[in-house]
Design an enzyme around this catalytic site. Structure first.
Site, PDB file in Angstrom:
ATOM      1  N   THR A 103      -5.479   2.300  -8.947  1.00  0.00           N
ATOM      2  CA  THR A 103      -4.937   1.067  -8.178  1.00  0.00           C
ATOM      3  C   THR A 103      -4.268   1.223  -6.820  1.00  0.00           C
ATOM      4  O   THR A 103      -3.759   0.393  -6.394  1.00  0.00           O
ATOM      5  CB  THR A 103      -4.143   0.196  -9.010  1.00  0.00           C
ATOM      6  OG1 THR A 103      -3.014   1.030  -9.537  1.00  0.00           O
ATOM      7  CG2 THR A 103      -4.847  -0.321 -10.244  1.00  0.00           C
ATOM      8  N   GLU A 104      -4.034   2.609  -6.511  1.00  0.00           N
ATOM      9  CA  GLU A 104      -2.940   3.007  -5.370  1.00  0.00           C
ATOM     10  C   GLU A 104      -3.288   2.259  -4.172  1.00  0.00           C
ATOM     11  O   GLU A 104      -2.321   1.711  -3.484  1.00  0.00           O
ATOM     12  CB  GLU A 104      -3.173   4.634  -5.181  1.00  0.00           C
ATOM     13  CG  GLU A 104      -2.530   5.264  -6.437  1.00  0.00           C
ATOM     14  CD  GLU A 104      -3.310   5.709  -7.472  1.00  0.00           C
ATOM     15  OE1 GLU A 104      -3.104   6.453  -8.379  1.00  0.00           O
ATOM     16  OE2 GLU A 104      -4.395   5.030  -7.600  1.00  0.00           O
TER      17      GLU A 104
END
Length: 268
Positions: A133-134
């Site tokens: 999800t970065e």
């Protein structure tokens, strides 16, 4: 079974037979990687590596989530504590001479996937989901790339690291992130199957074979064949190798096989 952990600890330790189970125990924030949790995890890993009776390490989590990644609340408070300690924890798992099995109790996100990829085996329930999800937070999966990109199929790595899309446990097996995805009721039996097999291997042989899996594919073929021939000859004449061959000839468990496994096999 030897169990330790104080009230308020974020990591628990259990030892049964030759297996040490290290549990991330911070379910209130989905086992997020805070500086405190990472310090305790590093301590637990050191203990497992230093304890001669421990032959295999199992890494798992408490609650419905294995690990949600970095503790964003701590990150917002200032500084970058995860970047200071997380690489060392992943490297300790990656280079552990003792096999490490990740027993995912549930979903994993972002930095949690770095832990998964650092382990030698990763088994999850089919209900678990995963995501890098970065990029959706405007940051990058930098540290975990060192372990994850060594596991993931390249096209899949580009797909999921760039999009942040959630994917299933079945897909995680396909792309190399997981070893197995099993029904939740089969999780513990599957982990026990792997730890039981690992306990049958010679400790020195397992440590060396772990290194081979990482290093031999990077060698030129001629160099690899030459070095591996020498290593093979060395292991056949080693004390552990001689014991294993004697045990095979005598139809008995090798000296390093725990008594509970030897006894179970003799009872069959």
């Amino acid at each position: 079974m030897n169990t330790t952990g104080e009230p308020g600890d974020l990591v628990r330790w259990e030892q049964a037979g030759g297996v040490a189970t290290i549990t991330l125990d911070s379910p209130h924030n989905r086992n997020a990687l805070s500086s405190r949790l990472l310090a305790q995890l590093d301590e637990a890993l050191s203990r497992a590596l230093d304890e001669p009776a421990v032959r295999v390490i199992v890494l798992t989590g408490a609650g419905p989530v294995f690990c949600a990644g970095a503790d964003l609340k701590e990150q917002r408070a200032g500084g970058a504590p995860v970047t200071a300690s997380f690489p060392g924890v992943m490297l300790r798992i990656w280079e552990s001479p003792k096999p490490v099995v990740c027993r995912l109790n549930g979903t994993a996100r972002a930095g949690g996937l770095g832990l998964v990829a650092a382990c030698d085996f990763a088994i999850a329930p089919v209900s678990a989901s995963f995501a890098f999800t970065e990029v959706r937070l405007g940051v990058v999966p930098a540290m975990i790339a060192a372990t994850c990109l060594r596991r993931l199929e390249p096209r899949a790595a580009a797909e999921y690291l760039l999009t942040g899309e959630v994917f299933t446990a079945a897909r995680a097996v396909e792309i190399g992130l997981l070893t197995r995805a099993v029904p939740e009721e089969d999780l513990d039996a599957t982990v026990a199957h792997y730890t039981g097999m690992l306990l049958r291997g010679g400790p020195e042989a397992l440590a060396i074979t772990k290194r081979l899996v990482r290093e031999v594919p990077l060698m030129p073929v001629e160099e690899g064949l030459r070095e591996m021939a020498a290593l093979s000859a060395e292991r056949f004449t080693s004390e552990e190798g001689r014991e294993g061959i004697r045990a095979f000839a005598e139809k008995r468990p090798a000296a390093w096989v725990p008594a509970e496994i030897s006894g179970a096999e003799a009872a069959r």
